[in-house]
Design an enzyme around this catalytic site. Structure first.
Site, PDB file in Angstrom:
ATOM      1  N   TYR A  88       0.689  -1.110   0.001  1.00 50.00           N
ATOM      2  CA  TYR A  88      -0.227  -0.097  -0.023  1.00 50.00           C
ATOM      3  C   TYR A  88       0.840   1.259  -0.008  1.00 50.00           C
ATOM      4  O   TYR A  88       0.343   2.234  -0.649  1.00 50.00           O
ATOM      5  CB  TYR A  88      -1.194  -0.010   1.273  1.00 50.00           C
ATOM      6  CG  TYR A  88      -2.208  -0.590   0.983  1.00 50.00           C
ATOM      7  CD1 TYR A  88      -2.438  -1.882   0.712  1.00 50.00           C
ATOM      8  CD2 TYR A  88      -3.298   0.121   1.149  1.00 50.00           C
ATOM      9  CE1 TYR A  88      -3.599  -2.465   0.501  1.00 50.00           C
ATOM     10  CE2 TYR A  88      -4.639  -0.253   1.143  1.00 50.00           C
ATOM     11  CZ  TYR A  88      -4.897  -1.599   0.732  1.00 50.00           C
ATOM     12  OH  TYR A  88      -6.053  -2.081   0.533  1.00 50.00           O
ATOM     13  N   LYS A 100       2.368 -15.129   2.871  1.00 44.08           N
ATOM     14  CA  LYS A 100       2.672 -15.896   1.730  1.00 44.08           C
ATOM     15  C   LYS A 100       4.218 -16.262   1.583  1.00 44.08           C
ATOM     16  O   LYS A 100       4.858 -15.954   0.436  1.00 44.08           O
ATOM     17  CB  LYS A 100       2.136 -15.297   0.373  1.00 44.08           C
ATOM     18  CG  LYS A 100       2.188 -15.874  -0.917  1.00 44.08           C
ATOM     19  CD  LYS A 100       1.073 -17.095  -1.007  1.00 44.08           C
ATOM     20  CE  LYS A 100       1.346 -17.841  -2.349  1.00 44.08           C
ATOM     21  NZ  LYS A 100       0.589 -18.926  -2.504  1.00 44.08           N
ATOM     22  N   ASP A 105      -3.699 -18.101   0.412  1.00 46.96           N
ATOM     23  CA  ASP A 105      -4.632 -18.857  -0.358  1.00 46.96           C
ATOM     24  C   ASP A 105      -5.324 -19.764   0.434  1.00 46.96           C
ATOM     25  O   ASP A 105      -6.823 -19.968   0.283  1.00 46.96           O
ATOM     26  CB  ASP A 105      -3.968 -19.269  -1.479  1.00 46.96           C
ATOM     27  CG  ASP A 105      -2.772 -19.982  -1.267  1.00 46.96           C
ATOM     28  OD1 ASP A 105      -2.513 -20.063   0.044  1.00 46.96           O
ATOM     29  OD2 ASP A 105      -2.209 -20.833  -2.428  1.00 46.96           O
ATOM     30  N   ASP A 109      -7.065  -6.588   3.900  1.00 41.63           N
ATOM     31  CA  ASP A 109      -8.232  -5.972   3.017  1.00 41.63           C
ATOM     32  C   ASP A 109      -9.036  -6.870   2.490  1.00 41.63           C
ATOM     33  O   ASP A 109     -10.263  -6.831   2.686  1.00 41.63           O
ATOM     34  CB  ASP A 109      -7.331  -5.084   1.845  1.00 41.63           C
ATOM     35  CG  ASP A 109      -8.551  -4.282   1.169  1.00 41.63           C
ATOM     36  OD1 ASP A 109      -9.212  -3.717   1.800  1.00 41.63           O
ATOM     37  OD2 ASP A 109      -8.188  -4.280  -0.076  1.00 41.63           O
ATOM     38  N   ASP A 115     -13.079  -8.584   3.856  1.00 40.90           N
ATOM     39  CA  ASP A 115     -14.177  -8.309   3.064  1.00 40.90           C
ATOM     40  C   ASP A 115     -14.877  -9.710   2.896  1.00 40.90           C
ATOM     41  O   ASP A 115     -16.210  -9.997   2.847  1.00 40.90           O
ATOM     42  CB  ASP A 115     -14.032  -7.836   1.538  1.00 40.90           C
ATOM     43  CG  ASP A 115     -14.167  -6.308   1.447  1.00 40.90           C
ATOM     44  OD1 ASP A 115     -13.968  -5.695   2.499  1.00 40.90           O
ATOM     45  OD2 ASP A 115     -14.542  -5.672   0.200  1.00 40.90           O
TER      46      ASP A 115
END
Ligand code: IPM
Ligand code: MG
Length: 351
Positions: free
Chosen positions: A135, A185, A217, A241, A245
């Site tokens: 970001y 990851k 994942d 983020d 959601d």
């Protein structure tokens, strides 16, 4: 005690009205000051985060934030886009710890995108790092020597950035079921390898918390397969983020998820923070009185708890929202027809 209210764009102003109704109904001695932010601020002042707005936030004990995002502004230069206001606030106020709880409200199991018996198990907290990662790294669209355009965003975490969010997550786990899952990851990214190494180092200070690690994942898959396995999840800015959601739809609606963004600054009664629903400005339904204000109201509850030390009042607000849901008060996002102010009034009536 003083709070800054930044309603922002889209449905922000209409849901903010409902949160203020709830605040008024509590009859607390709190000074409330409004300021412009996002596309609204850009249109009035030429910048999505005007200096007066930032100053007001700094002079307050907490910030109640609606939403930013306005399709009219999507083609502006990036630094003038509404989203830069929230990113700028997170950075300028060093709000590095984003708490995003996702809990199933009894009676809403049928609204979940998951099977009710799977959804009913959800009671998790995502602790998302908010000041680093891809970001805030160097980014640009450049033209290569051969004339091709290339976009890039630099991903990095410094060890102190990982350490401070890890401490927040371990402490949160200590207050819950004492399970912490760190999502990364590390099988591909060096940033994630450092993340994992540092989280393991910090874990030595929290022998009472059981730490596990999961690739992002797999975490996305586990979140829909068996979300009940998670207690506290700690992860970086980008993964957090996305997963938050996803978690919101697992509990029935994005219109129910609140968040707290905390830093290190202490107020007289707690930690300075910014509180916002996670859903964003929803321009497609803005101004129609349809938006569910519950996530905004639950964000106010988090503000009362974390920044003002008003635990009893926070719990009262949360109980009033839960009771309204139990009584069948449902906005359009939950398959019902209650409008924004109707939902706000229903919560106030149950306080
Ligand atoms: C969020 C939002 C923001 C983010 C946007 C509006 C910049 O999606 O708070 O989750 O990506 O952090
Ligand atoms: Mg988001």
């Amino acid at each position: 005690m003083k709070i800054a209210c930044l309603a922002g764009d889209g449905i922000g102003p209409e849901i903010m009205v409902e949160a203020k109704k709830v605040l008024d109904a509590l009859s607390l001695d709190i000074e409330v000051a409004d300021a412009d932010v996002g596309g609204t601020a850009y249109k009035k002042h030429g910048h999505p985060l005007p200096p007066e707005t930032l100053e007001l936030c700094k002079a307050s004990d907490a910030v109640l934030f609606g939403a930013v995002g306005d399709p009219d502004c999507d083609n502006l230069e990036r630094h003038l886009r509404p989203e830069q206001a929230i990113l700028g606030l997170r950075q300028a106020l060093t709000l590095f710890a984003n708490l995003r709880p996702a809990t199933m409200f009894p009676g809403l199991e049928d609204m979940s995108a998951l099977r009710p018996e799977v959804a009913s198990q959800i009671d998790l907290l995502i602790v998302r790092e908010l000041n680093g990662d891809v970001y805030f790294g160097e980014k640009a669209i450049r033209t290569l020597d051969d004339g091709r355009r290339q976009g890039y965003d630099f991903m990095s975490y410094a060890e102190d950035e990982v350490r401070r969010i890890a401490h927040v997550a371990f402490r949160a786990a200590q207050g819950r079921k004492k399970l912490l899952c760190s999502v990364d990851k590390a099988n591909v990214l060096e940033t994630s390898q450092l993340w994992r190494d540092v989280v393991i180092e910090v874990s030595g200070e929290y022998p009472d918390v059981t730490l596990s690690h999961m690739y992002v994942d797999n975490a996305a898959m586990q979140l829909v397969r068996n979300p009940g396995q998670f207690d506290v999840v700690v992860t970086g800015n980008l993964f957090g983020d996305i997963l938050s959601d996803q978690a919101s739809m697992c509990v029935g609606s994005i219109g129910l998820l609140a968040s707290a963004s905390l830093g290190e600054r202490q107020t007289d009664h707690g930690t300075f923070g910014l509180y916002e629903p996670i859903h964003g400005s929803a321009p497609d339904i803005a101004g129609q009185g349809k938006a569910n204000p519950m996530a905004m109201i639950l964000s106010l509850a988090m503000l009362l708890r974390h920044s003002l030390g008003l635990e009893a009042e926070a719990a009262k607000v949360e109980a009033a929202v839960a009771k309204a849901l139990e009584d069948g008060v449902r906005g359009g996002d939950l398959g019902g027809s209650a409008g924004t102010s109707e939902v706000g009034d229903a919560v106030v009536a149950r306080l």
